[in-house]
Design a protein around this motif. Structure first.
Motif, PDB file in Angstrom:
ATOM      1  N   LEU A  34      10.203   7.460   7.968  1.00  0.00           N
ATOM      2  CA  LEU A  34       9.526   6.158   8.136  1.00  0.00           C
ATOM      3  C   LEU A  34      10.194   5.347   9.241  1.00  0.00           C
ATOM      4  CD1 LEU A  34       8.897   5.142   4.410  1.00  0.00           C
ATOM      5  CD2 LEU A  34       7.153   5.629   6.130  1.00  0.00           C
ATOM      6  N   ARG A  51       2.295   6.824  -6.752  1.00  0.00           N
ATOM      7  CA  ARG A  51       1.386   7.791  -7.369  1.00  0.00           C
ATOM      8  C   ARG A  51       2.101   9.087  -7.708  1.00  0.00           C
ATOM      9  NH1 ARG A  51      -2.844   8.172  -2.597  1.00  0.00           N
ATOM     10  NH2 ARG A  51      -0.881   8.911  -1.804  1.00  0.00           N
ATOM     11  N   GLN A  52       2.950   9.522  -6.801  1.00  0.00           N
ATOM     12  CA  GLN A  52       3.618  10.801  -6.985  1.00  0.00           C
ATOM     13  C   GLN A  52       4.916  10.688  -7.782  1.00  0.00           C
ATOM     14  OE1 GLN A  52       2.448  13.953  -5.613  1.00  0.00           O
ATOM     15  NE2 GLN A  52       0.669  12.633  -5.752  1.00  0.00           N
ATOM     16  N   ASN A  53       5.382   9.464  -7.965  1.00  0.00           N
ATOM     17  CA  ASN A  53       6.702   9.289  -8.596  1.00  0.00           C
ATOM     18  C   ASN A  53       6.637   8.697  -9.984  1.00  0.00           C
ATOM     19  OD1 ASN A  53       8.251  10.128  -6.402  1.00  0.00           O
ATOM     20  ND2 ASN A  53       7.981   8.158  -5.410  1.00  0.00           N
ATOM     21  N   LYS A  98      14.908  10.262  -1.745  1.00  0.00           N
ATOM     22  CA  LYS A  98      14.015   9.538  -0.828  1.00  0.00           C
ATOM     23  C   LYS A  98      14.620   9.314   0.558  1.00  0.00           C
ATOM     24  CE  LYS A  98      10.567   9.062  -3.470  1.00  0.00           C
ATOM     25  NZ  LYS A  98       9.331   9.721  -3.119  1.00  0.00           N
ATOM     26  N   SER A 116      12.715  10.789   3.453  1.00  0.00           N
ATOM     27  CA  SER A 116      11.444  10.101   3.724  1.00  0.00           C
ATOM     28  C   SER A 116      11.687   8.767   4.421  1.00  0.00           C
ATOM     29  CB  SER A 116      10.686   9.837   2.428  1.00  0.00           C
ATOM     30  OG  SER A 116      10.271  11.037   1.868  1.00  0.00           O
ATOM     31  N   ARG A 150       1.195   4.248  -2.677  1.00  0.00           N
ATOM     32  CA  ARG A 150       1.023   5.662  -2.347  1.00  0.00           C
ATOM     33  C   ARG A 150       2.215   6.489  -2.841  1.00  0.00           C
ATOM     34  NH1 ARG A 150      -0.744   4.608   3.882  1.00  0.00           N
ATOM     35  NH2 ARG A 150      -2.992   4.407   3.569  1.00  0.00           N
ATOM     36  N   ASP A 151       3.390   5.943  -2.643  1.00  0.00           N
ATOM     37  CA  ASP A 151       4.586   6.673  -3.045  1.00  0.00           C
ATOM     38  C   ASP A 151       4.679   6.732  -4.571  1.00  0.00           C
ATOM     39  OD1 ASP A 151       6.975   7.908  -1.788  1.00  0.00           O
ATOM     40  OD2 ASP A 151       8.005   6.570  -3.180  1.00  0.00           O
ATOM     41  N   LEU A 157       0.841  -1.194   0.000  1.00  0.00           N
ATOM     42  CA  LEU A 157       0.000   0.000   0.000  1.00  0.00           C
ATOM     43  C   LEU A 157       0.885   1.257   0.000  1.00  0.00           C
ATOM     44  CD1 LEU A 157      -2.877   1.222   0.281  1.00  0.00           C
ATOM     45  CD2 LEU A 157      -2.550   1.144   2.759  1.00  0.00           C
ATOM     46  N   MET A 158       1.914   1.237   0.830  1.00  0.00           N
ATOM     47  CA  MET A 158       2.825   2.377   0.896  1.00  0.00           C
ATOM     48  C   MET A 158       3.559   2.550  -0.437  1.00  0.00           C
ATOM     49  SD  MET A 158       2.751   4.175   3.569  1.00  0.00           S
ATOM     50  CE  MET A 158       4.310   5.020   3.705  1.00  0.00           C
TER      51      MET A 158
END
Lengths: 225, 840
Positions: free
Chosen positions: B288, B16-18, B281, B284, B13-14, B9-10
């Motif tokens: 995390l 989507r933007q990359n 990254k 980030s 999510r990541d 899932l993560m």
């Protein structure tokens, strides 16, 4: 009962043949529910001490016991689990994950705990910090103050026993800073969390129960407010 | 606490933007995969079609050939059909223009081919040719060369034929064969009449059989030994299929390796882009880690994204490759003996997908492993990097080992030999290391010696080459290697042509006449000298075969174990030998000495070409018995010579002393020098008209044929090099886009503190100029090295730098880099600083 116990902690960095002692035999403990501020000039070792207390780094010597766990005996991944279960963080530069929305940022600690109600709980927290309507916004679409409010919501999401804050108002203007300070202390009170913050701001430090003054890697003075 | 579902899932999510950034990384491998899938599909289809059209490859079920008349053969009675052919090299003349050329004459009788057909224009030309008249079928390329048409005449020896049709295709023959030796088919009935079938002529006799046998091998087996003894070569559908299949499997493997190089170039792009991605990254990941994510989970979050894009890139590449292969049969048309289909090969698609995923994984892992070592402390101290920990990470070395192992395994799969695979792996590592070395060296020099006296834009643009997160090295590697491939091709091609033209200097001969009968020798010499041209060499040639070496016959040699056995070609070859007691300009004695033969009591010492002796296992002092047209002559190997074969000159693998072969049947060669191509053409026409059996080659024809062949080969290599160049530029484009934000911030800062758009534009242009210069010069340097090695060790020619071509390649690649840079930087210059600051 002490939630954090720091015993004879030193941190030494080796650079070639040169040794740099950043923390030198530091001792103190914090009771559950207490609020404390670590203050001192730049380069005094405040941030290093905060990092060691939160289990982000290893001490060169000495012991840090967080909520009954001696951190020096744990692997990095075991400490990550302790952080997820018991610790919250607020950073000077907010440290939101840029590719996640505000809501998703708050959900991360809950999802890591496999909470089924992660979304509901994250929305409640965003509501508490006044950002329910910005839940689907990405960090770049939020102002500095808004980002720090999301960061606070995330810090309280896993109902931490202890919250570490590194200059939480350092990047904000006075008015927004005041608002953030109030928010942190209000939530702290409501949830009975232990709060340890690092700051340069004497006014902010005065709002805590205890001020630990540090200089040259040593505790110079402890003051109960 | 590992939670795989949450990790995915993560990752989503990541992602989507990359996704646009990740798409750029993966675009680097799309072309490589497309090339690989395209070539593999083409290879699969080719192999399938060779199987399917096996009979058309040979045109018959069995073919016997030898240089003696075949006489009655046991197959004559078993066969349902038999055709006979005599083929030989001879001049043809086009009487309409008087022009002549050396061709392959094929005198045919019978209905060959039984499978497939002669493709002619007009279609009915084949039946006209077989109708019994003086009709010939002439290779298309020959007609085009001499502007001749169907219906014109062609003279072969003393007979003039009408051109019944233009020959476009013969079973099993490729376009390249037609270029080297264009064929002229004439009816067998007129072969004798041409006057070219004489004693001493170099003739090849062929029988084509159609056999209706369930098990052909069983039918042929009883006769094989006899044919072997008689030097009769047997070819069957199976043997032709195997040799053609082998040749094309080699070609397909070679092309796949070229595609693999393009893929490796793309992989460098992947590694370098993932490196930038990972650096972005790290912050980030530290967050995390603070929130309680394990290092493994954090690693998987980013690995998943890379693998997903690797899959997308591979699928795109496979689709593109499946379309690309439709064009390949046209690209390779001159080399193909069969019609190649263009079906999708799922095996090739699967191979491409697997390779793409594996290569994306391996090359992304190297930078991606850093994620495992990110300290959560980075959230408090951003510069608290883990570089020391990373360099000591054993997984890093494991991945590097994995990459080398992958390259080795892949090449082993294609080349099926560990030595070749090791050689290829070594070449790839050397090429990358050389480019990396050149790039790093030049960057170090710039950094070390950048003069402060240079103007600011130049200094800034040079400094940009070694800024943090720069792509300089990866660009030099990718664009450089692509440039190296294409310029090596240009340079080698140029070198060969120059060498051929170089031969046309003052003191070098430019015309060679052969197949001169002893009785014609004086008249031909007269003709040459009457015109005022010198007889530079007049050489007698005797044909012979080798029957024994140190007492071992061909059969004895066959019975030896492989390590002791001499090369079979020694026994199968027809040697063309001359005799003299001195060396000529193109020869140098390297071992032993030339010994004369003065009386019948003397032993006969022959001299071998050193290279040929080395390849075939001949040693000094070996006793060799030659069969000189029926008469055995015992000789000893007395010396080795180095022979330079790239001159218009008669060069021989074996040299006899004088007084041994004086009475043997022979023909002669005359070498002369005319003043110009026109004079050569005139002399050639005159000699051929007077003596149709004499073949003439002039330097103009050699150069023209060489240019023709090189043109065809270079088209294929250029096509393949295009993949590498395109990949190089894709990597360039993606790294420019990836560094766009950084460049924008710098440019905006410069403009904010007062730099004009012109200055900013100048800095950027200069940076691209230097980048293009570094990449192309590195590639050109590498290609000079490759050309030198090829000249020195393969072609054995003196190295001649193709400096003009190098300048052209340099200008082309650098200009392209600047243009791409400009296109990318347009936004920076066209926007007011505030717009970009807000975007940041």
């Amino acid at each position: 009962m002490s939630i954090l116990s720091v015993q004879q902690v030193s941190k030494i960095y080796q650079s070639g043949s040169r040794k740099l002692t950043v923390l030198d035999n530091v001792n103190f403990s914090i009771e559950a529910g207490q609020t404390a501020a670590i203050v001192g000039p730049s380069g005094s070792g405040k941030t290093t001490l905060l990092g060691l207390c939160a289990g982000l780094d290893y001490a060169t010597s000495g012991s840090v016991v967080l909520n009954g766990h001696a951190l020096e005996n744990l692997s990095e991944d075991q400490r990550a689990e302790i952080r997820n279960q018991h610790v919250g963080f607020i950073f000077q530069n907010f440290q939101l994950l840029p590719t996640l929305t505000a809501l998703e940022n708050v959900m991360v600690p809950l999802e890591l705990k496999k909470r089924k109600d992660a979304k509901k709980k994250a929305l409640e927290l965003l509501e508490k910090v006044g950002l329910a309507d910005r839940a689907t916004h990405y960090p770049t679409q939020l102002s500095g103050g808004e980002q720090q409010r999301v960061s606070i919501a995330r810090a309280f999401a896993n109902e931490p026993k202890i919250l570490f804050a590194d200059e939480p108002t350092g990047n904000l203007d006075t008015e927004t800073g005041d608002m953030i300070e109030n928010l942190i202390f209000d939530l702290n009170k409501q949830l009975g969390t232990t709060l340890i913050l690092v700051t340069h701001d004497p006014e902010l430090a005065k709002k805590t129960n205890r001020i630990i003054r540090i200089k040259g890697g040593k505790i110079q003075e402890e003051q109960y407010v | 606490m590992y939670n795989f579902k949450w990790t995915l899932l993560m990752a989503y999510r990541d992602f989507r933007q990359n996704k646009s950034k990740l798409a750029l990384f993966i675009s680097s491998i799309v072309i490589g995969i497309a090339a690989l899938v395209g070539i593999s599909t083409f290879g699969d289809n080719l192999s399938k079609d060779i199987d399917g059209q096996a009979k058309e490859l040979l045109g018959a079920d069995a073919v016997l050939s030898t240089n003696q008349p075949l006489g009655d053969q046991p197959l004559d009675t078993i066969a349902t059909q038999k055709s006979t052919e005599i083929n030989f090299a001879s001049m043809v003349i086009f009487p309409e223009t008087g022009e002549s050329r050396l061709t392959q004459i094929r005198a045919l009788d019978g209905q060959y081919p039984y499978y497939g057909k002669f493709e002619t224009t007009p279609i009915e030309a084949d039946s006209v040719f077989r109708s019994g008249g003086r009709e010939a079928l002439v290779e298309k390329i020959l007609l085009a060369q001499f502007n001749a048409e169907v219906g014109d005449s062609i003279q072969v020896g003393e007979v003039t034929f009408r051109i019944a049709g233009e020959l476009e295709g013969v079973p099993g023959q490729t376009g390249i064969t037609a270029t080297v030796a264009p064929a002229v088919y004439i009816p067998m009935g007129f072969a004798e009449e041409t006057g070219l079938i004489q004693v001493g002529s170099r003739l090849n006799y062929v029988n084509y059989y159609q056999l209706e046998a369930e098990n052909l091998d069983e039918v042929l087996k009883p006769y094989e030994e006899e044919w072997e003894i008689d030097n009769v070569r047997l070819e069957t559908v199976e043997s032709r299929k195997a040799s053609t299949g082998r040749a094309f499997a080699n070609l397909s493997s070679f092309l796949s390796l070229v595609a693999f190089i393009a893929l490796l170039l793309g992989s460098v792009g992947v590694a370098s882009a993932v490196n930038v991605f990972v650096k972005e990254k790290l912050a980030s990941v530290a967050v995390l880690r603070c929130l309680g994510v394990s290092s493994r989970q954090a690693f998987v979050i980013y690995l998943t994204q890379i693998m997903l894009m690797g899959l997308v890139g591979s699928i795109l590449g496979a689709v593109l490759g499946s379309f690309l292969q439709i064009a390949l049969p046209n690209v390779f048309s001159d080399f193909l003996p069969v019609e190649v289909s263009t079906d999708v090969s799922w095996k090739a698609v699967g191979f491409g997908l697997g390779t793409g995923l594996l290569i994306a994984l391996l090359f992304a892992l190297l930078p991606l492993l850093k994620i495992r070592k990110v300290s959560p402390m980075m959230t408090l101290r951003p510069d608290d990097g883990e570089s020391n920990k990373f360099s000591a990470d054993p997984f890093r070395w494991l991945v590097m080992f994995g990459i080398v192992l992958f390259i080795f395994s892949f090449s082993f799969y294609l080349l099926s030999g560990w030595k070749e695979a090791l050689g290829f792996t070594g070449f790839v590592l050397f090429a990358f290391a050389a480019l990396w070395g050149v790039g790093t060296g030049i960057m170090w020099l710039i950094r070390r010696f950048l003069p402060l006296s240079l103007s600011y834009p130049i200094r800034q643009s040079l400094a940009n080459l070694y800024r943090p997160n720069n792509q300089t090295i990866s660009l030099i590697a990718t664009v450089g290697l692509g440039t190296a491939m294409i310029s090596t091709l240009f340079f080698v091609q140029n070198q060969l042509l120059e060498e051929a033209k170089f031969a046309d200097k003052e003191d070098q001969p430019n015309m060679l006449m052969f197949d001169i009968q002893t009785q014609q020798l004086e008249a031909v010499s007269q003709k040459v000298t009457d015109k005022g041209y010198p007889i530079m060499q007049q050489v007698p040639i005797v044909t012979m075969r080798l029957s024994e070496i140190n007492g071992k016959t061909k059969k004895d040699n066959e019975n030896l174990v492989e390590d002791d056995r001499l090369s079979r070609s020694l026994y199968n070859r027809e040697f063309r030998v001359t005799y003299r007691d001195t060396l000529i300009d193109s020869e140098r004695l390297v071992e032993g000495k030339l010994r004369t033969y003065n009386s019948p009591q003397d032993s006969i010492f022959v001299s071998f070409d050193a290279g040929y002796a080395g390849r075939t296992g001949i040693n000094l002092g070996d006793e060799i018995v030659f069969n000189v047209q029926g008469r055995p002559i015992k000789t000893y190997v007395g010396s080795f010579r180095n022979v330079k074969f790239n001159q218009v000159s008669t060069n021989f693998l074996v040299l006899f002393p004088e007084n041994v072969l004086d009475n043997a049947p022979k023909f002669h060669v005359i070498i002369t020098k005319t003043g110009s191509d026109r004079e050569s053409a005139n002399l050639q026409a005159e000699v051929v008209r007077a003596f149709p059996n004499i073949s003439v080659i002039n330097l103009g024809t050699i150069t023209e044929t060489l240019e023709n062949i090189l043109g065809k080969i270079s088209f294929v290599i250029q096509f393949m090099a295009l993949f590498s160049i395109a990949t190089g530029f894709l990597v360039l484009i993606s790294s420019l886009i990836l560094s766009k934000y950084q460049r924008m911030k710098e440019s905006v800062l410069l403009r904010t503190i007062g730099a004009s758009s012109k200055t900013v534009g100048k800095i950027n242009t200069m940076e691209y100029f230097f980048l293009g210069t570094l990449a192309s010069l590195s590639g050109i340097l590498l290609s000079f090295l490759a050309t030198w090695l090829l000249s020195r060790f393969v072609f054995e020619l003196p190295f001649r730098g193709a400096y003009e071509e190098a300048v052209l390649v340099y200008i082309g690649i650098t200009l392209l880099t600047i243009v791409l840079g400009w296109l990318n930087g347009r936004k920076i210059n066209n926007q007011p600083p505030m717009v970009i600051l807000r975007e940041g």
